[in-house]
Motif scaffolding. Structure first.
Motif, PDB file in Angstrom:
ATOM      1  N   PHE B  65       0.945  -1.169  -0.005  1.00  0.00           N
ATOM      2  CA  PHE B  65       0.002  -0.118   0.020  1.00  0.00           C
ATOM      3  C   PHE B  65       0.846   1.125   0.042  1.00  0.00           C
ATOM      4  CE2 PHE B  65      -2.228   3.511   2.250  1.00  0.00           C
ATOM      5  CZ  PHE B  65      -3.515   3.441   1.848  1.00  0.00           C
ATOM      6  N   TRP B  66       2.001   1.404   0.911  1.00  0.00           N
ATOM      7  CA  TRP B  66       2.637   2.510   1.020  1.00  0.00           C
ATOM      8  C   TRP B  66       3.629   2.445  -0.116  1.00  0.00           C
ATOM      9  CZ3 TRP B  66       1.386   6.280   3.730  1.00  0.00           C
ATOM     10  CH2 TRP B  66       0.541   6.036   4.795  1.00  0.00           C
ATOM     11  N   LYS B  68       2.955   2.099  -3.148  1.00  0.00           N
ATOM     12  CA  LYS B  68       2.276   2.687  -4.518  1.00  0.00           C
ATOM     13  C   LYS B  68       2.194   3.894  -4.209  1.00  0.00           C
ATOM     14  CE  LYS B  68      -1.609  -0.001  -4.300  1.00  0.00           C
ATOM     15  NZ  LYS B  68      -2.806  -0.619  -5.025  1.00  0.00           N
ATOM     16  N   ILE B  69       1.916   4.407  -2.977  1.00  0.00           N
ATOM     17  CA  ILE B  69       1.997   5.915  -2.456  1.00  0.00           C
ATOM     18  C   ILE B  69       3.200   6.494  -2.747  1.00  0.00           C
ATOM     19  CG2 ILE B  69       1.614   7.549  -0.933  1.00  0.00           C
ATOM     20  CD1 ILE B  69      -0.480   5.776   0.628  1.00  0.00           C
ATOM     21  N   GLU B  72       3.834   6.884  -6.544  1.00  0.00           N
ATOM     22  CA  GLU B  72       3.121   7.904  -7.250  1.00  0.00           C
ATOM     23  C   GLU B  72       3.848   9.194  -6.981  1.00  0.00           C
ATOM     24  OE1 GLU B  72       0.627   7.392  -9.589  1.00  0.00           O
ATOM     25  OE2 GLU B  72       0.166   9.611  -9.642  1.00  0.00           O
TER      26      GLU B  72
END
Lengths: 154, 145
Positions: B65-66, B68-69, B72
């Motif tokens: 999850f992190w 991916k952030i 981005e």
């Protein structure tokens, strides 16, 4: 608020990216958690607005504002959530939220889960305090009726 | 009970009423059973919901999850840098046109006010300018007399 897990995950990621981009705007007037929560709420509201634009059920929206149905409902005299276990209660509330309009659900979530005052909700959503009060009232009444129905089914 | 009264009951429950109004509502609920019943319903719903948000966990790992952030954010960084360069030139162009217009107008104004030097006249003036004008004036007065 979105009632869709994937949308919620995507929005939470967008919120962290936005938070990073706007970090210079955070001056510590509120806690970092509050600041991030505001960003997430605003993203959710934008998402709901976009969805609403695609929706064709304008009659439903009108009913949301007038609260015609909720006002006529009989008062639930017995506490429908008494003796329910927390996990079960959470599930029932979540199911009930699923059956509400986005307008009612948003106000209810912001007030009951995020603990925002009327004026904070009004500012966040961009409507009057009166609208917040009426939407919250109708949402609570609907929630009470849905929880009572769920109890009858047990 | 009208809507205004119903909303007042709710505001009482949420602690959004000023003290004197809260006292009035409390007295009202003690003598009106319908108001008391509605208040009880609202209170039950409020209490049931408090702290009852369904907890859900991420279907993917926290690290994923992190990451991916992070990816981005890294992806958007060069874009932001280009955007700031472009915005500098856009701003420069936006200011350059009015600034040059003002400069041209100022030069034209100065030129009009102080006069543009004319080569021919200056040459005559260099020769015997103090006497030319005066003499002409005398001549004109003489003519009149």
């Amino acid at each position: 608020m979105t009632r869709n897990e994937q949308d919620a995950i995507d929005l939470s990621q967008d919120a962290w990216i936005k938070g990073w981009q706007r970090l210079e705007q955070f001056h510590g007037e509120s806690s970092f958690t509050t600041w991030m929560t505001r960003i997430i709420i605003n993203l959710c509201l934008d998402h709901l607005r976009k969805q609403k634009r695609h929706r064709t059920d304008s009659i439903e929206a009108m009913d949301d504002e007038s609260g015609g149905v909720e006002r006529q409902m009989p008062v639930v005299t017995v506490n429908p959530t008494a003796n329910l276990e927390r996990t079960e209660l959470r599930k029932k509330i979540d199911d009930a939220l699923d059956q509400m309009s986005a307008e009612h659900r948003t106000v209810l979530v912001l007030h009951e889960f995020e603990d925002l005052e009327y004026k904070e909700i009004a500012k966040t959503i961009g409507c009057s305090i009166g609208t917040v009060m009426s939407r919250l009232f109708y949402a609570r009444r609907k929630m009470a009726a849905l929880l009572a129905d769920a109890r009858k089914e047990l | 009970m009208n809507l205004e009264q119903q909303l007042k009951l709710q505001a009482f429950l949420d602690g959004e009423l000023p003290e004197h109004e809260a006292r009035e509502v409390l007295a009202w609920t003690q003598r009106d059973s319908a108001a008391a019943a509605l208040l009880a319903e609202l209170k039950n719903t409020h209490q049931a919901m408090t702290g009852s948000e369904l907890q859900s966990s991420l279907p993917e790992s926290r690290e994923f999850f992190w990451s991916k952030i992070e990816r981005e954010i890294q992806r958007q960084k060069p874009k932001a840098a280009i955007a700031s360069d472009v915005s500098f030139f856009v701003a420069l162009r936006r200011w350059l046109l009015p600034a040059s217009t003002v400069a041209v107008l100022l030069i034209a104004g100065f030129a009009a006010y102080f006069g543009v030097p004319k080569a021919g006249v200056e040459n005559v003036a260099d020769d015997d300018s103090p006497t030319v004008g005066n003499n002409a004036g005398h001549r004109r007065r003489d003519d009149l007399s």
